[in-house]
Structures are given as C-alpha cells and as structure tokens.
Design a protein around this motif. Sequence first.
Motif: not given
Length: 634
Positions: A379-405
Amino acid sequence: MMASKGPHEHLDLESNSDEDAHLSNNAIHSLTWKDITATVKGRKSGSARHILQNVSGYVKQGELLAIMGASGSGKTTLLNFLSHRINPSTYECSGNVLVNGQQVPTSQLWSLSSYVEQEDALIGSLTIEETLYFAARLSLSKTITKQQRKRRIELLLSSFGIRDQANTLIGTPIRKGISGGQKRRVSVASQLITAPKILFLDEPTSGLDSTASFEVMSFIQSVARKSNILVIASIHQPSSATFRLFDRLLILSAGQTCYFGPPSHLKSFLDSVDCPLPEETNPAEFILEMTNVDFAKNRTGALRRLKFIQETWSKNHAESLNHEMVLVEEAFHGKLLSDEELPKATFFSVVITLLHRSFIKSYRDVVAYGIRIIMYLGLAIMMGTVWLRLHTSQEYIQPFINAIFFGSAFMSFMAVAYVPAYLEDRATFIKERANGLYGATSFIVSNFLIGLPYLFLISILFSIIAYWLSNFRPNADAFFVWVMWLFLDLVAAESLVVLISSIFPNFVVSLALTAFANGLWMSVGGFLVSPTILNVFWRYVFHYIDYQAYVFQGMMVNEFSHRTFTCASSPGSPSACQCMYQTDLAAQCKISGKGVLDAYGYAEHRTGKWVGILVGIIAVYRLFGWIALMLRKS
C-alpha cells in the motif's frame, strides 16, 4: 504408536514436595448430579424437545466415569451442564450439580476443573512442548518450581507418546503440523499439567487407535488415582481394554439413562432386560447397538426394546442410585478450598505469560502480522508512486489532501485483516477462561500490549516509503508527527476490531461490521464532506466520535500549518496571480497552508487535545470490548 509405560512412571506426575502435596489434597471428594433436564425449542414446531431427561449420577475422587451413547444421545450436553458451560440462551435447564454435597459458584468450579473439548482448541504456531509450558505457567506459577514444571512436561510428553514430536508445531492452515490423534493427546496433556481436581473430557480418544486410546486413558487413570482427581469422560466406542479402565458407566440414549453403575455390573443388568451380552463381544459395541435406533432395520422393535431398558432402569435402579448419592454427599464433612486457597497465577505473571506466548505466535503466524506488514508495504509503494513527488504549487494542494486521506483512512480500513487473528485468540481465551486460568482483564491487557510494537513497526515502514516519495513536509519533526498519527490510527482501528469481534465472534459478521464502521468513519471524517458544511445529524452524532476525523485533521495541520504554495498565473495577464485560497500571502502570489486549514475549519495548536481524544476513543473501544467478553461466555 505410544510406548507402553509402567505403573510407577505413570504415578510420578505428582512428587512428594510440599507444593505437589498441596495440589494432591482431598479437597474434592465427590461430584453428584440429580434430575438433570435440558430442553430446546424446535425452530419450526416451537415445541420443546428433550435433550436430557432426569439424568442422575455421581463420581468420587480417584474415579473415572464414562458417559456412553450414540451420537445425539446427550453426552456433550450433560458434560457441559456438569461443568457449568452450558449456554442458558440455548437450553432450558433444571437439576442440581453438587461438589462435596454442596452447590458451588461457576467461577469456583471453573477454578477447580479443566475441560478438554471435542474440537482441539490449540494454538497452531506453538510447538507441543511450548503448549504444555504455557499451560503450566498460566495455572501453576505460584505453586511449583521451574524444575518441577520441567519434570512434569517431560513426563507428560513421554507418557502420551509425543516426546519425539516435542519441538514440532501444532500446525496452522499454512504450516503443516502434528496429526489429529497427536493433537488429542496434547489437548489432554495440557489440561492435566494444570493440576485440576475435576477433569472433563469430551471424546478424549477420538482420532486415536486402540493402543493409543488405552495408553492415554490408562495414564489418566493413574493420575486420577494418585492425585484424587475426578474424571468424567464422554466416550463413543472404546476398546474392551479401555472400557475396563472406567470405574463407573453412564449410558444415555435420547437423553435418558439406560444404565448407571460399575462396568462389572453391566452384564447382569443386560441379562435382566433380556439383552444378554454375547461372549467375546466388546461391551461398548454391544451397548451402542442396543441404544442406537437410527440404523435399526426394525425401528419399531428397536424403539420398544430401548423404552423397556429405560423403564426397567428407572423402576428397579433409580431409587437405589438416589440412596447411593445421599450417602456419597454425606460422606464428606469438610469444605471446599476458597478461591484464595486455590493455586492461581498472579495477574502480573499471567499478563507476562500471555505476552510471551502472543509474541511467539505473532512472529511465527504470518496471518497475524506478517501478511499485514507485506500488505501495508504494498500500500505504501502504491501510495508513494501514485502521489509521486508532489510539488508546492497550488494545483497540488488537493492531491496532498487526497494523499493524507488515503494514507490515514485506508490504513485503518485495512485493519479488517486482523479479524481472523483476533477471533483465534478469543477462542483460546474462552477455553482457558472456562478452565479457570485467567479472566478478560488479563486477556485484553496482553492483547493490547502485544499489538503496540507491531503497529508501530507498520507505521514506521509505511511512512519511510510513502511519506518521502509523496514529498510531504521534509523535516524530521513533521515525519515523526505523521508516524504518531498513523500509529494512533492503527491502534484505534485494531481496537475497533477487538470491540466488534468481541460482540459478534463470527468471522463473516465481524468482517462486514468492521468494514461498514470504517466506511462510516471515512464518510463523516471531514475529507469527503468538510466539517463546516457536514449535515448537523452526522456531525454531532458521529463526526466527533470518529477516530479517523482526528487523525485526518492532525495530519492536515502537520502538513499545511508550516507550508506555502505558489499561485497560478492569470492567462490574460502573466504578471497577475490566480490563487485558489485567499490568504495574507496573496500579494506575494502565494498561498499560506493555513488558508487550507481555515477552509476545513481546522485550528492549529490543538494536537495535544486531539491526541487525548483519540487515546480516549481507543480506551473506550477496549473497555467496551472487555465488557463484551465479561458478559459473553462463549
């Protein structure tokens, strides 16, 4: 095949030490029961069906009583009634069971007795020797030394013919172990080593050949004589040699007594009912033929003969049996050991022993934690590769929230994999509690403690992979706060499994209810619907008791309270900014992570409060699980 043991070796189970003398005292003189009746209501007809009808009898110290009869004759039901293990919600029961002529509480009878069930409830990931070792530790920690315990284990291993398999695993669905007959011997030996005063055996020779059956029962007879143990065994079809080992015989058919008395008097009784025992015939086989009408060619004639046997017994022998029972009950004028005098292990020693046993089980049984660790790593490998290297631009805010959930909710959801392991542990606890070894408190405490290191290991391994691959806030403090939330999340999820599985100890039901509960928590936790707009009913009834909600907001604060994101440029004016969240950094074309938290209604600096609430939820789950185990006896 079991090696034959001489009588002196059989009698060496008890030594002449002060501790063993205490265990061998004459505290239990007799067990008597009178007019035992048990009925159940038919599901279709609704009418009462008799399982037992006015069954009476007795057994004295040092004696072996055999309860015989065809399948469905009521042997196991009577055994459960005598041992105070019958389910009152299933049967309507009446009659008296007396120890030394007096009634005793269920808890005291359980402390005095041991019960070997028809189905072997052994821990498959332990060896034979370890099974005996832990049985002795749980019951005799205060009364015998390590040397005495080791000597008893060695003697039981030899006497039951399992010395060569001492280091062999009992066996799990994944790892092959000992045979069914060997499991029977281990089950009996593990109860004998606890030094009971009353031993109940449900089909102790099933799965054994005639030689092994004789050796097992012969050894039990020797121990019973030496230690003044009362032995009551339901037995189906013993050999002639095994049959002669019993001091008393109770024959049942359709829940009614056909005979009670010494086996030596059986022949004369059969003669009196015009059913003479043929020469060179196994008495047990003949008895089953006489009392089993299910396969009779002339069913009407067989029923008539059986009724005649039962009526003859009741008319000519029931009154004399009642007189014998009165004499037996009056023969002993002492009193039972109090609960304080009974040899018991201390609460602390029981918890330590259970932890030791659970530790061995956990690292050997891949189902308990091994498969879960592999599953969480995947599960960790899947999560880490799906949400791979998210950036700090605003379009990645929702992916960050999704990854936390995903990282919190689905980790706790996968705790359903703990259901089968817990149900196995619970089944062992139910058996050992019924044998008076320990209570629900010791089990709940040890079960909670043994899971903590494994859950922490899972949290660390998952986070090492998923946290850094997804590019969450890159510093040690944030990482270990994430690990803390994930660990508490898993502890709460496992505690929920304990609660539900304690109330509903059925694999399918527990699995379904646990999955449903986690689905409910995911729905009201704050991600799918923000707490600021969540329906009032769901918010105040479920949201505030949702452990996933506190984990989610804790992880959100951990990630966004110290992070900023860049806004997007306006298509019409590259120098202008379009920010998804308006914060005090808008002039710098940036978004403060605090703006994201404000949108969800999450305040900062409440980590301690949320941790406290989460610990409280965990404690409540475990407390309710403990209450369920206390109230539910099976």
